[in-house]
Design an enzyme around this catalytic site. Structure first.
Site, mmCIF file in Angstrom:
data_model
loop_
_atom_site.group_PDB
_atom_site.id
_atom_site.type_symbol
_atom_site.label_atom_id
_atom_site.label_comp_id
_atom_site.label_asym_id
_atom_site.label_seq_id
_atom_site.Cartn_x
_atom_site.Cartn_y
_atom_site.Cartn_z
ATOM 1 C CG HIS A 162 -4.819 0.295 8.281
ATOM 2 N ND1 HIS A 162 -4.285 -0.595 7.384
ATOM 3 C CD2 HIS A 162 -3.774 1.070 8.693
ATOM 4 C CE1 HIS A 162 -2.976 -0.380 7.266
ATOM 5 N NE2 HIS A 162 -2.657 0.623 8.052
ATOM 6 C CE LYS A 186 0.658 1.942 18.973
ATOM 7 N NZ LYS A 186 0.499 2.494 17.626
ATOM 8 C CG ASP A 231 -1.142 6.701 6.652
ATOM 9 O OD1 ASP A 231 -0.509 5.891 5.949
ATOM 10 O OD2 ASP A 231 -0.871 6.934 7.835
ATOM 11 C CE LYS A 288 -0.861 1.045 4.890
ATOM 12 N NZ LYS A 288 -0.641 2.490 4.847
ATOM 13 C CG HIS A 297 0.347 -3.786 8.120
ATOM 14 N ND1 HIS A 297 0.395 -2.568 7.478
ATOM 15 C CD2 HIS A 297 0.217 -3.500 9.435
ATOM 16 C CE1 HIS A 297 0.310 -1.596 8.356
ATOM 17 N NE2 HIS A 297 0.203 -2.128 9.553
ATOM 18 C CE LYS A 343 0.176 9.403 11.519
ATOM 19 N NZ LYS A 343 0.798 8.371 12.378
#
Length: 497
Positions: free
Chosen positions: A270, A365, A265, A178, A208, A360
């Site tokens: 994802h 996280k 991104d 990607k 991934h 971000k």
């Protein structure tokens, strides 16, 4: 497997292994962009891990290909240094030697036809000397603008060949990293080129996230447990939240990120993949074709983001200080945060909102999926105050960092009075399944060598993802159609509706 309440019979363990643990076939693997960050940080550590587990084929050779002029010896020394630094005391010289003797380096231009002719001669010589059987795996770990040139040159140099009638040896396969395109049109063009050269079964488009154990477990939780699937619909679920937050900023990735942003991104690949796993219908089997057929149907059922109410369903943000990051334009409108409300127009999900957030520079996280069930229809346990303390059940699947599953439910508080409280059952992968977990790239490389593209993207699915987010990316004079708001670095992600 010592976690209390979790047991496996020896037959179950055996069947689980036999379903997937077929030996990968002998081949020559060529890594384009072998001196780049992706190869150094992901691919070579994955190959080292497979070597340590003795999962690599006996006849298996690796060619690192890049435009950098260097010798095989210096290339091997660089990879060794990187792995030793990354792994610290767990680095094993014997395992490294097992991998290092399979490595060699070829310098060449990604767009130079003569360099590919030279690569073809080298591969044929290796195949003759090492008896690899003629099968070839090409991994495109370069920047995306080089993908088309590499595909054309592989084809024109005769390095890839058609699928055999029985789809057996020898084979040639191409792994494409990607981002697969930068928008819908570029993804279509790249798909058109790839499928004009290769059969779909030879193309492995990487995301991934699909190889993460906890992402795959979404499917197992849904389709292997009779207590969940009957409730997995609009009659019992109020809404769904999918969140992917990072506490770090963009670091040293300014040049890449400022052209990409959070929508391309993270959201396009994802989170769209996670959304599909949460909401897709059950495939008739978990063979690759059947699985991707259902994912393709799912993306066709997604309600399009209409331009008229786009501002009501999508929020874009940028953390304070982003424009001062290295290699970021001083007037950049690139979003680092996205939140959107999504609907699925089918029988199962009609009217149920899905809230998706990614960003971000946030407070913590985490990546997780929360299924919020509908509230009870009537409260039987006291007055208004007591009833307000009874919250709807929430099933949360934590993808990172603390992988696991939690389920909240109401329970009587010990005592003389009928008081209701909320408790949580917590399943932890680390506690339940001890031992080394295979990394995402280890799994992806093994599956590619086995010819299993279940965890890779299919052309129509990739285009479905791009088609859905296209309205968010439409711009005028270089700016997004939706205003990009500023938010303080360290902000908490909103978990409400």
């Amino acid at each position: 497997m010592t976690e209390p309440g979790i047991t496996f019979t020896s037959q179950q363990q055996k069947e689980g292994i036999l379903m997937r643990d077929t030996a990968p076939a002998s081949c020559v693997m060529v890594i384009f962009g072998a001196t780049g960050d992706l190869a150094r940080n992901k691919l070579f550590p994955a190959l080292y891990g497979l070597a340590a587990e003795k999962k690599l084929p006996d006849q298996f050779e690796i060619i690192g290909y890049s435009h950098t002029d260097r010798t095989t010896e210096s290339f091997i020394a660089q990879i060794r240094q990187s792995l030793a630094k990354k792994m610290g005391q767990s680095f094993s010289p014997p395992v490294w030697e097992m991998l290092a003797r399979r490595l060699r380096y070829v310098a060449g231009d990604f767009g130079g036809k003569e360099d590919y002719d030279n690569l073809a001669k080298i591969i044929k010589k290796i195949e003759e000397e090492q008896k690899t059987g003629g099968s070839r795996l090409f991994y495109l770990a370069t920047a995306s603008p080089f993908f088309a040139d590499i595909l054309r040159n592989l084809h024109s140099s005769g390095l890839i060949y058609p699928v055999n009638a029985d789809r057996q040896h020898p084979w040639s396969r191409v792994v494409i990293e990607k981002p697969f395109g930068t928008d819908l049109e570029s993804a279509r063009q790249l798909n058109h080129l790839a499928t004009s050269i290769l059969d779909e079964s030879q193309i492995f488009r990487v995301d991934h996230y699909m190889a993460k154990e906890t992402v795959q477990n979404i499917l197992v939780l849904r389709f292997a447990n009779a207590i969940f699937e009957p409730l997995w619909n609009r009659s019992h679920i109020d809404h769904v939240q999918i969140s992917a937050a990072e506490d770090m900023g963009i670091g040293t990735r300014g040049a890449f990120y400022d052209k990409t942003g959070v929508v391309r991104d993270v959201l396009q690949n994802h989170l769209m993949q996670i959304l599909a796993l949460v909401a897709m219908e059950s495939p008739v089997s978990f063979k690759s074709r059947d699985f991707h057929d259902e994912k393709s149907k799912f993306f066709r059922a997604l309600r399009a983001l209409d331009a008229g109410d786009l501002a009501d369903n999508v929020v874009l943000g940028q953390y304070s200080g982003y424009r001062a990051e290295k290699n970021v334009e001083s007037d950049s409108e690139t979003p680092t945060f996205v939140a959107l409300k999504v609907f699925i127009d089918n029988w199962r999900w009609q009217g149920v909102p899905f809230y998706i957030r990614a960003g971000k520079g946030l407070a913590a996280k985490l990546t997780e999926v929360s299924i919020h069930f509908r509230p009870i229809p009537i409260c039987l346990f006291g007055g208004v105050d007591a009833c307000q303390r009874i919250h709807p059940n929430v099933l949360t699947m934590r993808i990172q960092p603390d992988e696991g599953i939690t389920l909240s439910f109401a329970c009587k508080v010990p005592g003389d009075h009928l008081e209701v409280g909320e408790v949580t059952m917590d399943f932890s992968y680390a506690r339940a399944f001890a031992g080394k977990k295979r990394t995402a790239y280890e799994r992806l490389l093994l599956d590619c060598m086995r010819g299993d593209n279940l965890l890779y993207g299919r052309a129509d699915v990739i285009e479905g993802q791009w088609s859905f987010i296209a309205p968010i990316l439409e711009d005028k004079d270089g700016k997004t159609a939706i205003p990009v708001r500023q938010y303080a670095r360290g902000s908490a992600i909103c978990q409400g509706q």
